[in-house]
Design a protein around this motif. Structure first.
Motif, PDB file in Angstrom:
ATOM      1  N   MET A 138      71.017  -9.458  45.470  1.00 14.00           N
ATOM      2  CA  MET A 138      71.668  -9.990  46.673  1.00 14.00           C
ATOM      3  C   MET A 138      73.013 -10.592  46.299  1.00 14.00           C
ATOM      4  O   MET A 138      73.145 -11.293  45.295  1.00 14.00           O
TER       5      MET A 138
ATOM      6  N   GLU B 242      71.718  -9.055  55.485  1.00 15.36           N
ATOM      7  CA  GLU B 242      70.992  -9.198  54.229  1.00 15.36           C
ATOM      8  C   GLU B 242      70.328 -10.566  54.065  1.00 15.36           C
ATOM      9  O   GLU B 242      69.454 -10.748  53.220  1.00 15.36           O
ATOM     10  N   TYR B 243      70.744 -11.531  54.889  1.00 19.41           N
ATOM     11  CA  TYR B 243      70.145 -12.863  54.817  1.00 19.41           C
ATOM     12  C   TYR B 243      68.907 -13.010  55.707  1.00 19.41           C
ATOM     13  O   TYR B 243      68.217 -14.027  55.639  1.00 19.41           O
TER      14      TYR B 243
ATOM     15  N   LEU C 171      65.500 -13.585  53.877  1.00 15.91           N
ATOM     16  CA  LEU C 171      65.535 -14.900  53.234  1.00 15.91           C
ATOM     17  C   LEU C 171      65.329 -16.006  54.255  1.00 15.91           C
ATOM     18  O   LEU C 171      64.508 -16.912  54.054  1.00 15.91           O
TER      19      LEU C 171
ATOM     20  N   TYR D 183      64.820 -13.646  45.080  1.00 17.20           N
ATOM     21  CA  TYR D 183      66.110 -13.048  45.418  1.00 17.20           C
ATOM     22  C   TYR D 183      67.099 -13.136  44.249  1.00 17.20           C
ATOM     23  O   TYR D 183      68.312 -13.028  44.438  1.00 17.20           O
TER      24      TYR D 183
END
Length: 258
Positions: free
Chosen positions: A1, A44-45, A48, A92
């Protein structure tokens, strides 16, 4: 990431906008924060954020459902969340190098998890001339004070306290066991005292282990004295090189303040 960053200037501009809102407007924004964050944050977050939000909510549930944990509600909320947060970030590939970059933490706190930060640290009251002004958010915990940025603080608290098993792997249960008798004061003391050469991880982990094993002799006042003494001594003493190594060095720190 690929971890994104946010400068102090940009973080200040964002939180200043929040501060200038009237209370009703700000409360409306807070209520709508989860939806707004999900729309605006990079794709992409998303995984998370989902995991971290769940971990934070679970930490509050654990505390709510246990009378002993409720006695130190804020600390145990932080501790349970910190342990899960540390493990999530490891998944991550979050490295110590990233953890040393305040701009990474500012991005996470201001752009990805502002609802968590605000839930844990509500607005503050500041004195201005002869009056008290209520501020919507506690900027210190978002970006303003580098050793009080919330997510940064709890990550480093776990990293600097982490115990390892016989195979050299992180042992979360052992780590919880040495931390459960602490308070938010110990978090402050360990994270805010990095020393001129940075954190000596092996020393900090041994300090936390020894402190836990000897709580009948040492309270958080003496713990604070140990941390101050360690910060001073490591400027002139190399713990690994003294006879007996780090374990003897830490034992002598505690004995000196006692």
């Amino acid at each position: 990431m690929e971890w994104k960053i946010l400068s102090k200037l940009d973080a200040s501009a964002i939180t200043n906008t929040w501060q200038q809102m009237d209370r009703d407007t700000f409360n409306d924004m807070v209520a709508d924060w989860p939806k707004r964050i999900e729309v605006e944050m990079p794709k992409e977050y998303e995984p998370l954020r989902t995991e971290v939000i769940k971990a934070y909510e679970n930490s509050k549930i654990k505390v709510r459902d246990n009378v002993d944990y409720r006695k130190k509600k804020e600390y145990f909320t932080d501790l349970f969340f910190a342990l899960d947060f540390y493990e999530i970030m490891k998944k991550y590939n979050f490295s110590v190098r990233m953890a040393s970059n305040d701009q990474v933490w500012m991005y996470l706190c201001v752009k990805i998890f502002p609802d968590i930060i605000h839930d844990r640290y509500r607005g503050t009251k500041v004195k201005f001339e002869n009056s008290i002004i209520e501020r919507n958010v506690n900027e210190e915990r978002f970006w303003k004070t580098r050793r009080r940025i919330y997510l940064k603080v709890i990550w480093w608290y776990i990293y600097l306290s982490m115990q390892v098993d016989e195979k050299g792997q992180d042992d979360l249960i052992a780590t919880f066991n040495i931390l459960e008798d602490n308070s938010t004061d110990e978090i402050v003391q360990i994270v805010e005292r990095s020393g001129a050469a940075g954190y000596r991880v092996d020393v900090y982990r041994e300090i936390m282990k020894f402190y836990s094993a000897n709580r009948d002799k040492y309270d958080n006042t003496k713990f604070r004295q140990v941390m101050v003494l360690n910060t001073a001594k490591t400027q002139i003493v190399e713990p690994d090189l003294i006879e007996g190594g780090v374990q003897v060095y830490v034992k002598e720190l505690f004995e000196f303040v006692n």
